[in-house]
Structure formats: structure tokens, C-alpha cells
Motif scaffolding. Structure first.
Motif, mmCIF file in Angstrom:
data_model
loop_
_atom_site.group_PDB
_atom_site.id
_atom_site.type_symbol
_atom_site.label_atom_id
_atom_site.label_comp_id
_atom_site.label_asym_id
_atom_site.label_seq_id
_atom_site.Cartn_x
_atom_site.Cartn_y
_atom_site.Cartn_z
ATOM 1 N N ASP A 115 -8.152 5.977 -5.066
ATOM 2 C CA ASP A 115 -9.425 5.922 -5.132
ATOM 3 C C ASP A 115 -9.738 4.812 -5.948
ATOM 4 O OD1 ASP A 115 -9.100 6.896 -2.802
ATOM 5 O OD2 ASP A 115 -10.343 9.443 -3.783
ATOM 6 N N CYS A 116 -10.731 4.173 -5.560
ATOM 7 C CA CYS A 116 -11.404 2.687 -6.566
ATOM 8 C C CYS A 116 -12.241 2.251 -5.207
ATOM 9 C CB CYS A 116 -10.212 1.432 -6.876
ATOM 10 S SG CYS A 116 -9.096 0.708 -5.583
ATOM 11 N N ALA A 117 -13.418 1.805 -6.316
ATOM 12 C CA ALA A 117 -14.241 0.898 -5.592
ATOM 13 C C ALA A 117 -14.425 -0.612 -5.098
ATOM 14 C CB ALA A 117 -16.328 0.423 -6.634
ATOM 15 N N GLU A 118 -12.964 -1.635 -5.510
ATOM 16 C CA GLU A 118 -12.374 -2.343 -4.850
ATOM 17 C C GLU A 118 -10.818 -2.488 -4.902
ATOM 18 O OE1 GLU A 118 -15.386 -5.702 -6.116
ATOM 19 O OE2 GLU A 118 -14.613 -4.653 -8.013
ATOM 20 N N PRO A 119 -10.631 -2.177 -3.554
ATOM 21 C CA PRO A 119 -9.429 -2.150 -2.855
ATOM 22 C C PRO A 119 -8.125 -3.030 -3.413
ATOM 23 C CG PRO A 119 -10.269 -1.228 -1.223
ATOM 24 C CD PRO A 119 -11.568 -0.974 -2.480
ATOM 25 N N GLU A 120 -9.372 -4.428 -2.952
ATOM 26 C CA GLU A 120 -8.701 -5.917 -2.739
ATOM 27 C C GLU A 120 -8.474 -6.362 -4.323
ATOM 28 O OE1 GLU A 120 -11.083 -4.545 0.617
ATOM 29 O OE2 GLU A 120 -11.638 -4.974 -1.786
ATOM 30 N N LYS A 121 -9.315 -6.015 -4.869
ATOM 31 C CA LYS A 121 -8.850 -6.130 -6.646
ATOM 32 C C LYS A 121 -8.208 -5.688 -6.734
ATOM 33 C CE LYS A 121 -12.549 -7.384 -8.784
ATOM 34 N NZ LYS A 121 -13.636 -7.691 -9.646
ATOM 35 N N LEU A 122 -7.817 -4.262 -7.284
ATOM 36 C CA LEU A 122 -7.064 -3.099 -7.639
ATOM 37 C C LEU A 122 -5.569 -3.868 -6.884
ATOM 38 C CD1 LEU A 122 -6.503 -1.823 -10.376
ATOM 39 C CD2 LEU A 122 -7.215 0.519 -8.021
ATOM 40 N N ALA A 123 -5.433 -4.044 -5.436
ATOM 41 C CA ALA A 123 -4.396 -4.312 -5.485
ATOM 42 C C ALA A 123 -3.462 -6.103 -5.825
ATOM 43 C CB ALA A 123 -4.632 -4.428 -3.649
ATOM 44 N N GLU A 124 -4.172 -6.514 -5.805
ATOM 45 C CA GLU A 124 -4.125 -8.145 -6.333
ATOM 46 C C GLU A 124 -3.633 -7.520 -7.850
ATOM 47 O OE1 GLU A 124 -3.530 -10.962 -6.227
ATOM 48 O OE2 GLU A 124 -4.033 -10.142 -3.301
ATOM 49 N N PHE A 125 -3.760 -6.261 -8.796
ATOM 50 C CA PHE A 125 -3.163 -5.918 -10.330
ATOM 51 C C PHE A 125 -1.374 -5.929 -9.650
ATOM 52 C CE2 PHE A 125 -2.620 -2.710 -13.355
ATOM 53 C CZ PHE A 125 -2.524 -3.235 -14.401
ATOM 54 N N TYR A 126 -1.490 -4.682 -8.995
ATOM 55 C CA TYR A 126 -0.002 -3.597 -8.650
ATOM 56 C C TYR A 126 1.022 -5.401 -7.609
ATOM 57 C CZ TYR A 126 -1.949 0.864 -10.654
ATOM 58 O OH TYR A 126 -2.740 1.492 -11.321
ATOM 59 N N LYS A 127 0.021 -5.554 -7.613
ATOM 60 C CA LYS A 127 0.956 -6.302 -6.088
ATOM 61 C C LYS A 127 2.089 -7.803 -7.620
ATOM 62 C CE LYS A 127 -0.656 -9.242 -3.050
ATOM 63 N NZ LYS A 127 -1.641 -9.303 -2.252
ATOM 64 N N GLU A 128 0.834 -8.074 -8.234
ATOM 65 C CA GLU A 128 1.296 -9.172 -9.608
ATOM 66 C C GLU A 128 2.322 -7.905 -10.852
ATOM 67 O OE1 GLU A 128 1.053 -12.434 -9.615
ATOM 68 O OE2 GLU A 128 0.157 -12.624 -8.240
ATOM 69 N N LEU A 129 2.476 -6.915 -10.713
ATOM 70 C CA LEU A 129 2.768 -6.348 -11.571
ATOM 71 C C LEU A 129 4.016 -5.397 -11.009
ATOM 72 C CD1 LEU A 129 2.697 -4.892 -14.352
ATOM 73 C CD2 LEU A 129 1.803 -2.639 -13.164
ATOM 74 N N LEU A 130 4.301 -5.624 -9.709
ATOM 75 C CA LEU A 130 5.499 -5.148 -9.242
ATOM 76 C C LEU A 130 5.667 -5.724 -8.504
ATOM 77 C CD1 LEU A 130 4.181 -1.564 -7.965
ATOM 78 C CD2 LEU A 130 4.662 -2.220 -10.464
ATOM 79 N N ASP A 131 5.700 -7.242 -8.425
ATOM 80 C CA ASP A 131 5.860 -8.145 -7.385
ATOM 81 C C ASP A 131 6.272 -7.584 -5.812
ATOM 82 O OD1 ASP A 131 6.628 -10.738 -6.550
ATOM 83 O OD2 ASP A 131 9.004 -10.317 -7.121
ATOM 84 N N ALA A 132 4.875 -7.205 -5.144
ATOM 85 C CA ALA A 132 4.737 -6.334 -4.271
ATOM 86 C C ALA A 132 4.249 -7.105 -3.140
ATOM 87 C CB ALA A 132 4.185 -4.698 -4.773
ATOM 88 N N GLU A 133 4.095 -6.915 -2.013
ATOM 89 C CA GLU A 133 3.872 -7.183 -0.859
ATOM 90 C C GLU A 133 3.111 -6.588 -0.185
ATOM 91 O OE1 GLU A 133 6.582 -8.654 1.765
ATOM 92 O OE2 GLU A 133 7.681 -6.713 2.177
ATOM 93 N N GLU A 134 2.069 -7.390 0.795
ATOM 94 C CA GLU A 134 1.261 -6.450 1.165
ATOM 95 C C GLU A 134 1.710 -5.969 2.631
ATOM 96 O OE1 GLU A 134 -3.383 -7.850 -0.091
ATOM 97 O OE2 GLU A 134 -2.450 -8.444 2.274
ATOM 98 N N ILE A 135 1.720 -4.327 2.734
ATOM 99 C CA ILE A 135 1.966 -4.637 4.580
ATOM 100 C C ILE A 135 0.830 -3.578 4.921
ATOM 101 C CG2 ILE A 135 4.373 -3.437 3.197
ATOM 102 C CD1 ILE A 135 3.279 -0.685 3.189
#
Length: 130
Positions: free
Chosen positions: A12-32
Motif C-alpha cells: 500500500d502506498c499513496a502514489e502507486p505509479e511512482k512506486l511502480a517506477e522504482f520497482y520496475k527500474e530496480l527489477l527490470d520489470a514490466e507493467e502487466i
């Protein structure tokens, strides 16, 4: 077949879009999957993580006792120093500063929204000796 199977870890977080960017970059992940209040990502190894909007979310305060550790993520790496530089460049911060050396060396961090996670040096898995 199991009646219940594991789903996805949700932070849970206030800004999921921003936090998703952090984890996408860290894990070389993609939005699904993306909705107005949730972003789900998947890393190349298949690990899934979801970030859910909660405008009243307060980050865990580990290691302080108030609103203490609720859960944390653990990632395996081969190069702790390189991973730490990447985390800091993406907006994360170290939370554990003591030097924990040895075969199971690990370091603790907080993501930009304050969620705890740790890096653990991966140990090569070879055939059991003896």
C-alpha cells in the motif's frame, strides 16, 4: 490441485505509479496490469508485485517501535555495492548501516514510500559436499 495458491505481494502506498517506477527500474520489470488504484509489475524471473493506492498509507518505521515493520521484501544479488548504488539512484535509502559480512551478508533499505526491503548476497548452490 491446491484449493488456494499464492497470489501477489501488495504494497500500500499513496502514489502507486511512482512506486511502480522504482520497482520496475530496480527489477527490470514490466507493467502487466494498471487500474486507477493499482499497478502490477512482473520481473523477468516471474516475480510479481502490486502497488495499491491508499491515500492514508503511513510507511513502516522499522526499527523504531511505533508503526513497526509490517512486512518486507527480500531480493538476492551477487554484487551488494552495485545494487546499493542502483537503489540510491532510484530514490531508495539504506536503513541498516552496520556491516554484516559473511556468506549470508545482507543490507536493509526503504523504497521511496518507506517500505522495508533487504538485499541478500546470493550464495552459489552447488552439489552438497560430504
Amino acid at each position: 490441485m491446491a484449493l488456494v495458491k499464492a497470489g501477489v505481494v501488495v504494497l500500500d502506498c499513496a502514489e502507486p505509479e511512482k512506486l511502480a517506477e522504482f520497482y520496475k527500474e530496480l527489477l527490470d520489470a514490466e507493467e502487466i496490469h494498471v487500474t486507477a488504484n493499482r499497478v502490477e509489475i512482473r520481473s523477468p524471473d516471474g516475480t510479481q508485485l502490486a502497488l495499491r493506492r491508499d491515500v492514508n498509507a503511513t510507511p513502516p518505521s522499522w526499527p523504531r517501535p511505533e508503526n513497526s515493520l509490517q512486512a518486507h521484501l527480500e531480493f538476492e544479488v551477487t554484487d551488494l555495492d552495485a545494487a546499493e548504488r542502483r537503489i540510491v539512484s532510484l530514490g531508495g535509502r539504506p536503513t541498516e548501516t552496520k556491516d554484516a559480512t559473511g556468506p549470508f551478508e545482507e543490507r536493509s533499505y526503504a523504497d521511496p514510500a518507506g517500505h522495508s526491503f533487504s538485499l541478500r548476497r546470493s550464495v552459489p548452490h552447488g552439489p552438497k559436499m560430504g
